[in-house]
Design a protein around this motif. Sequence first.
Motif, PDB file in Angstrom:
ATOM      1  N   LEU A  88       9.585   3.590  -9.604  1.00 34.05           N
ATOM      2  CA  LEU A  88      10.027   2.735 -10.702  1.00 34.05           C
ATOM      3  C   LEU A  88      11.540   2.642 -10.816  1.00 34.05           C
ATOM      4  O   LEU A  88      12.040   1.927 -11.694  1.00 34.05           O
ATOM      5  N   PHE A  98       2.675  -3.119 -13.436  1.00 36.65           N
ATOM      6  CA  PHE A  98       4.075  -3.333 -13.763  1.00 36.65           C
ATOM      7  C   PHE A  98       4.467  -4.724 -13.276  1.00 36.65           C
ATOM      8  O   PHE A  98       4.207  -5.077 -12.127  1.00 36.65           O
ATOM      9  N   PHE A 128       7.179  -7.814 -12.407  1.00 39.38           N
ATOM     10  CA  PHE A 128       8.529  -8.224 -12.051  1.00 39.38           C
ATOM     11  C   PHE A 128       8.748  -9.665 -12.479  1.00 39.38           C
ATOM     12  O   PHE A 128       7.803 -10.426 -12.666  1.00 39.38           O
ATOM     13  N   LEU A 184       9.941  -8.790  -6.573  1.00 40.95           N
ATOM     14  CA  LEU A 184       8.754  -8.110  -6.066  1.00 40.95           C
ATOM     15  C   LEU A 184       8.956  -7.664  -4.620  1.00 40.95           C
ATOM     16  O   LEU A 184       8.661  -6.517  -4.269  1.00 40.95           O
ATOM     17  N   SER A 223       0.051  -9.711  -6.381  1.00 40.82           N
ATOM     18  CA  SER A 223       0.026  -8.283  -6.692  1.00 40.82           C
ATOM     19  C   SER A 223       0.007  -7.414  -5.445  1.00 40.82           C
ATOM     20  O   SER A 223      -0.604  -7.757  -4.431  1.00 40.82           O
ATOM     21  N   SER A 237       1.980  -3.619  -8.790  1.00 41.48           N
ATOM     22  CA  SER A 237       3.231  -4.343  -8.979  1.00 41.48           C
ATOM     23  C   SER A 237       2.916  -5.815  -8.842  1.00 41.48           C
ATOM     24  O   SER A 237       2.330  -6.232  -7.836  1.00 41.48           O
TER      25      SER A 237
END
Length: 199
Positions: free
Chosen positions: A41, A87, A89, A95, A120, A133
């Motif tokens: 992160l 999470f 972006f 990304l 993703s 992500s």
Amino acid sequence: MSSVTQTQPQRPKVLSPKKLAHVVLRTNNFSAMVQFYKDFLGARSEYENDRAAFLAYDEEHHRIGIFAFEHVEVPKIPSPGLEHIAFTFDNLDDLVTAYEQRKEYNIRPFWSVNHGATTSMYYRDPDGNRLESQVDNFENNEEATAYVRSETYDKNPIGADFDPEELVRRVRSGEDHKAIKRMPDVGPRGFPTLPPTTG
């Protein structure tokens, strides 16, 4: 005996919280987990000792908490419990930048998929917890909601797999991001066979 069904009184809707503040994980692999989340992160430790860490990466005082427990076992998958943490972006550039930076830490996705609503990449932490992500594929929540209520989504609620290196190539080439985010039609794809837990 009466066949009349008694109606239940209507209950008021519970007040919804303002936001989801943080997620706390328990582990018997404390040091590795803390370091992983710092790397994954780009997080900083707001507080840390040998049994607890509170990690932050944005305006919240902490987003991830990690507690050390000696007698915990990693659950077998699939089993009831948390499926994954996601999470977001802002855009595809961010990304793929995070993807490339994570590779430098030997952190690689085990599954990359365009869900239609999001593009993703899925990762695992040292305990096997799954992390997503993502980038939103639509301009606003209304468009995303309309998509997940559509016949297209009902036919394929999983999406289309992609090669992350190909995604990097397309993004870096200057191709229009809307075109990259458009999910290809791969036909029906049912819900779900879980992606593999190892590898």
